[in-house]
Enzyme design. Sequence first.
Site, PDB file in Angstrom:
ATOM      1  N   CYS A  28       3.186   3.299   9.477  1.00 30.27           N
ATOM      2  CA  CYS A  28       3.364   4.630   8.904  1.00 30.27           C
ATOM      3  C   CYS A  28       3.906   5.592   9.967  1.00 30.27           C
ATOM      4  O   CYS A  28       3.328   5.706  11.051  1.00 30.27           O
ATOM      5  CB  CYS A  28       2.051   5.158   8.353  1.00 30.27           C
ATOM      6  SG  CYS A  28       2.208   6.794   7.598  1.00 30.27           S
ATOM      7  N   GLY A  82      10.715  -4.045   2.049  1.00 31.22           N
ATOM      8  CA  GLY A  82      11.727  -3.007   2.182  1.00 31.22           C
ATOM      9  C   GLY A  82      12.983  -3.269   1.379  1.00 31.22           C
ATOM     10  O   GLY A  82      13.695  -4.239   1.631  1.00 31.22           O
ATOM     11  N   GLN A 137      -6.174  -1.639   3.247  1.00 32.11           N
ATOM     12  CA  GLN A 137      -5.403  -1.278   4.432  1.00 32.11           C
ATOM     13  C   GLN A 137      -6.118  -0.161   5.182  1.00 32.11           C
ATOM     14  O   GLN A 137      -6.479   0.868   4.602  1.00 32.11           O
ATOM     15  CB  GLN A 137      -3.990  -0.814   4.100  1.00 32.11           C
ATOM     16  CG  GLN A 137      -3.190  -0.581   5.396  1.00 32.11           C
ATOM     17  CD  GLN A 137      -1.776  -0.108   5.176  1.00 32.11           C
ATOM     18  OE1 GLN A 137      -1.556   1.025   4.737  1.00 32.11           O
ATOM     19  NE2 GLN A 137      -0.803  -0.960   5.499  1.00 32.11           N
ATOM     20  N   PRO A 168       0.847  -1.195   0.000  1.00 36.03           N
ATOM     21  CA  PRO A 168       0.000   0.000   0.000  1.00 36.03           C
ATOM     22  C   PRO A 168       0.882   1.244   0.000  1.00 36.03           C
ATOM     23  O   PRO A 168       1.793   1.364   0.818  1.00 36.03           O
ATOM     24  CB  PRO A 168      -0.791  -0.118   1.313  1.00 36.03           C
ATOM     25  CG  PRO A 168       0.028  -1.018   2.183  1.00 36.03           C
ATOM     26  CD  PRO A 168       0.771  -1.931   1.276  1.00 36.03           C
ATOM     27  N   MET A 169       0.640   2.158  -0.943  1.00 35.00           N
ATOM     28  CA  MET A 169       1.447   3.379  -1.056  1.00 35.00           C
ATOM     29  C   MET A 169       0.523   4.570  -1.259  1.00 35.00           C
ATOM     30  O   MET A 169      -0.268   4.584  -2.211  1.00 35.00           O
ATOM     31  CB  MET A 169       2.440   3.260  -2.224  1.00 35.00           C
ATOM     32  CG  MET A 169       3.562   2.271  -1.988  1.00 35.00           C
ATOM     33  SD  MET A 169       4.625   2.040  -3.442  1.00 35.00           S
ATOM     34  CE  MET A 169       3.638   0.823  -4.364  1.00 35.00           C
ATOM     35  N   HIS A 219       7.997  -4.386   7.543  1.00 34.36           N
ATOM     36  CA  HIS A 219       8.975  -3.538   6.874  1.00 34.36           C
ATOM     37  C   HIS A 219      10.274  -3.651   7.663  1.00 34.36           C
ATOM     38  O   HIS A 219      10.316  -3.305   8.842  1.00 34.36           O
ATOM     39  CB  HIS A 219       8.478  -2.092   6.848  1.00 34.36           C
ATOM     40  CG  HIS A 219       9.314  -1.186   6.006  1.00 34.36           C
ATOM     41  ND1 HIS A 219       8.809  -0.050   5.428  1.00 34.36           N
ATOM     42  CD2 HIS A 219      10.620  -1.235   5.637  1.00 34.36           C
ATOM     43  CE1 HIS A 219       9.767   0.558   4.742  1.00 34.36           C
ATOM     44  NE2 HIS A 219      10.870  -0.146   4.865  1.00 34.36           N
TER      45      HIS A 219
END
EC number: 1.3.1.91
Length: 340
Positions: free
Chosen positions: A104, A218, A74, A21-22, A177
């Site tokens: 985040c 990552g 998400q 998800p970005m 991550h």
Amino acid sequence: MAVRPDETHAQPLDRRLAVAPMMQCTDRHCRAFHRLLTRRTLLYTEMVTANAVLHGERDKLLGFSPAEHPVALQLGGADPDALAQSAAIAEARGYDEVNLNVGCPSDRVQNATFGACLMARPELVADCVAAMRAAVSRIPVTVKTRIGIDDSDDDAFLRHFVDTVAERGGCSVFIIHARKAWLQGLSPKENREKPPLNHARVHRLKRERPELEILTNGGIQDLDGVEEQLNHVDGVMLGRAAYDHPWLLADADRRIYGETNPVADREAAIDGLIAHARELHAAGTPVRAVTRHALGLCSGLPGARHWRRHLSEAARRDDAPPEVIAEAFARVRTGVRMAA
């Protein structure tokens, strides 16, 4: 450690490869584009806050095409009740998974007391996950997190977080991550790049907790890297590599899943992109809604710069026709012939 499996999901998701998800990236048009390149890779939405799900424009925030399956939503938040209601809505909308963001590091997210700062509150995360799991009947609830935050950056901290969320919340799938997050002093972009990668810590977690499904995320740049990581963990999540160089996804089904790829070459991908752009154009949506996600499609080819420039300029107008995509690709062909 007793973990109740997600027995309610009839066909467990194959998470060997996922696109992360970005924010400002993985919207429904990006996902439709990525689905042209890979049928099997699990796709994720941008993070949507639970409050936005409950009080915002739900169709705009949560709408997706059936062609996007498998697709996961998400969520961001820290209120178990709000997250539970949002998870139930996600299931009713047809999502295949709902994922809680505990990774985040942005100031805006921290000010709302969710995201990576929740790593310091594993009991609350566990309560959120438990409430979400109780609200759904068919889909899994997963957690995406970091290996640590600030000076809480060792194996013991990560194990305690994961164990608490697994035992108390019933979560059996963790996407990690492999960088810690600095909650102060670094921008979100810097937090994706500056803290050193430590995939070995994720590998150790998988060895120590084999009953859990562990994905790493990552710094993995290509499918070679994915295949290497799959020797240690259950799945890999690609972020910027998949977004900036989407053509790598076009060989994912063959290499990762042992299946036939959906497109044989870039020309076939371009045809699919044009077809999607025509659907958008007919519905009154500017073609740039999808072309902005495809700027990296020709990366590595001699005409890639012309592709990016033409799409950026010609697709800028609201009334730009889908044919601008074919025009851009013609410039790529010219560049390839000149290089040959």
